[in-house]
Enzyme design. Structure first.
Site, short mmCIF file in Angstrom:
data_model
loop_
_atom_site.label_atom_id
_atom_site.label_comp_id
_atom_site.label_asym_id
_atom_site.label_seq_id
_atom_site.Cartn_x
_atom_site.Cartn_y
_atom_site.Cartn_z
CG ASP A 37 -2.22 0.69 1.02
OD1 ASP A 37 -2.30 1.51 0.09
OD2 ASP A 37 -3.16 0.44 1.81
CG ASP A 73 -9.61 2.42 -0.11
OD1 ASP A 73 -9.18 1.27 -0.35
OD2 ASP A 73 -8.94 3.27 0.49
C1 GLA Z 1 -5.75 1.86 2.17
C2 GLA Z 1 -6.21 0.69 1.34
C3 GLA Z 1 -7.26 -0.11 2.11
C4 GLA Z 1 -6.68 -0.55 3.41
C5 GLA Z 1 -6.18 0.64 4.21
C6 GLA Z 1 -5.45 0.20 5.45
O1 GLA Z 1 -6.74 2.81 2.30
O2 GLA Z 1 -6.69 1.10 0.10
O3 GLA Z 1 -7.69 -1.19 1.34
O4 GLA Z 1 -5.64 -1.46 3.18
O5 GLA Z 1 -5.30 1.43 3.44
O6 GLA Z 1 -4.97 1.25 6.18
#
Ligand code: GLA
Length: 737
Positions: free
Chosen positions: A482, A552
């Site tokens: 990420d 997300d």
């Molecule tokens: C990002 C990702 C999510 C999750 C969060 C965790 O927003 O896109 O899917 O993994 O971080 O903090």
């Protein structure tokens, strides 16, 4: 022969299956001109299209008007500061402060394969040779190589540029684009992808006005907001008729790069267009010592006379066959269940194993433990950089969890955010100078965190070693990498003042180097990139990970738009898509579980929910969704994608299909977003089928068991009955004998 030099005419010609790209040498001085890119043509002398017999004439004939010539000639790669007042492709500053540059043709090479681009992701295994045009500007001692790769079958051409300081003094590269293309304006429209967090890659059409229109990113990553892509469309090629976007001429360009970019079209006084794409020049300045070189990222170009559908197929083919690597590129990915929306930071081994146990019983194949397993991270305010397991949450560490998960017959995957550092971390306390920051300012926090200065080798080594230690500590078969904030306060404790403008690009090179090292250390690892959802979903990252988390926003209806924009460029095999719980966490919408499954089946497929807390009725649907995944995923991953209707534009329903390469099988996904009262069924016309084959239609009650000819399905169409309620979907499967 896909690349030729037509010596008599002084033309370089690049041919793909259906397109030609022609570059001409204009005169004794070596002006390289862009002659043509479009539908395939014969080996003609098209040098007249450079119009050097018309005023203001080529300088060789009439030197009085050099600036006018520079300002109107269709340069293959434009210079700066000498009289071409349109967008320059390159700016080079000398120690004296001058900025004039114009690369002129010197020699060429035709190669079997494209050369590799040092430190950068790029397409490979081109089936149609490569061309290098060696250009130079003797006044600067600068060499400029324009590199072209031909993908015959995929109808794509790649471009990149390498510059080298062959002189004796340092030079500063203040701009270097990867593509410059001058062309006639035929009344084109411009298509780009824009967005925001949870609303990535929505299609945006605009007509072209005089002057410059552009999209770009200065966020240090490609961004949620804009995308390193643009298309020029013949008017009408975008309009959704029944059947959609399969007509008209379309030029598509995208950059294989994951940092700051600019994509721009300039309409000039002569109704020509100058299209450029490359690293964004703002904040960029790269010092070239004598003997040093710089490589600009690669761009992929396509031309299609079959509308956006044609462009999409070319991009998909290049990306699937010639960009994505690794053991998973042609493999079905394990169906995963991710605990993020299920638990957020509030989990422990026991909770995870309960989810895993229930999931395993339903046929789910991998548990992914998301953010919150390390340091003392119980919310987003700490511990990034401290990649040590939190034994309070995970007693016995990662290996105990992995053993528990493996015992259930599942794989284990984990979340990592290696590029970041929390101010509340051991790492920051030990190395505050490892964060990107300006010495005179307190850096701005974003999601409570700073960005690590990956331009520094010691920082990259720390990241690499700590990630490796985590992955060696247990049987971890997947990583979600990420990146949850954009860059700001650009400053590095190590780069000298005259290299400060290198930080953005060095950061991106650092990310690429880290992922390359990781894949070398763990060749079987399944890597999924992610950036606050889909802020770094780009061709550059796909070179390292065969899939990227799309957004997300996991709401099935919002996803229709996000996945349409994403699939415009990227194969479905790359699109991270999960079924999540309702009311949806991003929009609060409640959609049928079945529809959520249909929409996620267009991507890598998985679940993002607490399976133990689903209703019996919903849980009972999971084995059926998994059966569909196993039945259709080869087709979805490898088939050709066609857009039938766009909810983003018609606001009522969405429809797309994939067809196997041998055209024996097809799968149509149809989502009725809003139901309408008192209407009859909707007629949709399919695409990509074999007109001569008869297809057994499955999934429509009124046509169950019927065989219908491909020609009829594509021209007369199918009737899709209305469904009771909103957000309903269906899959229609077709097989030919
Ligand atoms: C990002 C990702 C999510 C999750 C969060 C965790 O927003 O896109 O899917 O993994 O971080 O903090």
């Amino acid at each position: 022969m896909a690349v030729k030099y037509l010596e008599e005419y002084k033309i370089f010609k690049l041919d793909t299956a259906h397109t030609s790209y022609c570059i001409g040498i204009a005169d004794v001085e070596g002006f390289l001109g862009h002659i043509y890119y479009g539908k395939k043509v014969g080996d003609e002398d098209l040098n007249y299209l450079l119009r050097t017999c018309e005023p203001p004439f080529v300088p060789f004939r009439n030197n009085r008007d050099r600036t006018s010539f520079y300002d109107q000639f269709p340069f293959e790669y434009s210079g700066n500061g000498l009289g071409d007042y349109r967008e320059s492709s390159i700016i080079v500053r000398t120690p004296e402060g001058g900025c004039g540059v114009l690369p002129l043709f010197e020699s060429y090479e035709i190669l079997e394969k494209k050369p590799k681009l040092q430190g950068l992701p790029a397409t490979f295994d081109n089936d149609g040779k490569a061309l290098v045009l060696h250009c130079g500007d003797p006044a600067l001692g600068l060499k400029v190589d324009l590199i072209y790769g031909v993908f015959e079958e995929a109808d794509a051409i790649t471009r990149s540029v390498i510059v080298r300081n062959d002189g004796e003094k340092p030079l500063w590269l203040e701009k270097i684009y990867s593509v410059c293309m001058d062309m006639e304006d035929r009344g084109y429209e411009m298509l780009t992808l824009h967005g925001s967090w949870a609303r990535e890659r929505q299609m945006d059409f605009r007509s072209l006005g005089y002057g410059k229109q552009s999209v770009g990113s200065l966020r240090g990553e490609t961004s949620h907001q804009e995308h390193p892509f643009l298309a020029l469309l013949e008017r009408g090629a975008d309009r959704e008729r029944d059947g959609g976007q399969d007509r008209g001429e379309v030029y598509g360009l995208q950059l294989v790069y994951s940092g700051n970019f600019l994509a721009q079209v300039e309409k000039t006084q002569m109704n020509t267009l100058r299209v450029v794409m490359g690293i964004h020049p703002e904040g960029f300045c790269w010092k070239l010592q004598p003997g040093e070189s710089f490589t600009a990222p690669e761009a992929i170009l396509t031309f299609s006379d079959q509308g956006l559908d044609g462009m999409t197929r070319s991009f998909h083919q290049v990306i699937r066959k010639h960009l994505i690597r690794g053991p998973y590129r042609n493999r079905k990915r394990p169906i995963l269940i991710n605990n993020w929306e299920a638990t957020y930071f509030d989990f422990n081994t026991e909770k995870l194993l309960k989810i895993a146990e229930c999931a395993a019983g339903l046929g789910i194949e991998m548990l992914v433990m998301d953010d919150g397993w390390f340091g003392h991270r119980n919310d987003d305010s700490s511990s990034l950089g401290d990649w040590k397991v939190n034994e309070e949450k995970l007693p016995g560490g990662l290996s105990a969890l992995a053993e528990g998960v493996n015992r259930l017959g599942m794989k284990l995957g984990i979340w990592l955010e290696p590029e970041m550092i929390s101010p509340d971390s051991e790492l920051y306390r030990a190395h505050p100078d490892w964060a990107i920051r300006l010495p005179e300012r307190e850096p701005a926090l974003c999601r409570c965190q700073y960005v690590l200065d990956l331009s520094r080798r010691e920082v990259r080594d720390y990241v690499f070693e700590s990630v490796c230690a985590v992955l060696h500590s247990a049987n971890i078969e997947y990583v979600k990498w990420d990146m949850n904030r954009q860059l700001s306060d650009l400053g590095s404790a190590e780069l000298p003042a005259d290299r400060a403008g290198e930080l953005y690009h060095r950061y991106v090179l650092g990310v690429y180097e880290l992922q390359e090292r990781l894949l070398a250390e763990f060749p079987e690892l399944l890597l999924e990139n992610c950036s606050g959802g889909g802020a770094r979903f780009d061709a550059g990252m796909l070179y390292y990970s065969p899939q990227i988390w799309c957004s997300d926003d996991t709401d099935a209806i919002e996803r229709l738009k996000i996945q349409e924009g994403t699939a415009l460029l990227y194969p479905l095999s790359a699109m991270g898509a999960h079924v999540s719980a309702c009311p949806n966490h991003a929009v609060g919408r409640v959609t049928p579980f079945e529809t959520r499954g249909f929409v996620a089946l267009a991507g890598t497929f998985g679940y993002e929910l607490d399976v133990t807390r689903l209703s019996e009725e919903e849980r009972a649907q999971i084995p059926e969704q998994i059966r569909l995944y196993h039945r259709y995923n080869d087709l979805v991953r490898e088939g050709e994608y066609y857009r039938i209707a766009s909810y983003q534009r018609n606001h009522e329903y969405d429809c797309y299909m994939v067809v196997s390469r041998n055209r024996r099988e097809a799968l149509v996904t149809y989502v009725q977003v809003l139901n309408r009262p008192n209407y009859r069924s909707r007629v949709i016309r399919l695409k990509g089928l074999d007109p001569a084959k008869r297809y057994l239609v499955e999934g429509l009650k009124h046509l169950e068991g019927r065989r219908i000819g491909g020609d009829a399905l594509m021209n007369a169409g199918l009737t899709i009955p209305g469904m009771w309620g909103d957000f309903r979907g269906m899959l229609i499967h077709m097989t030919a004998e």
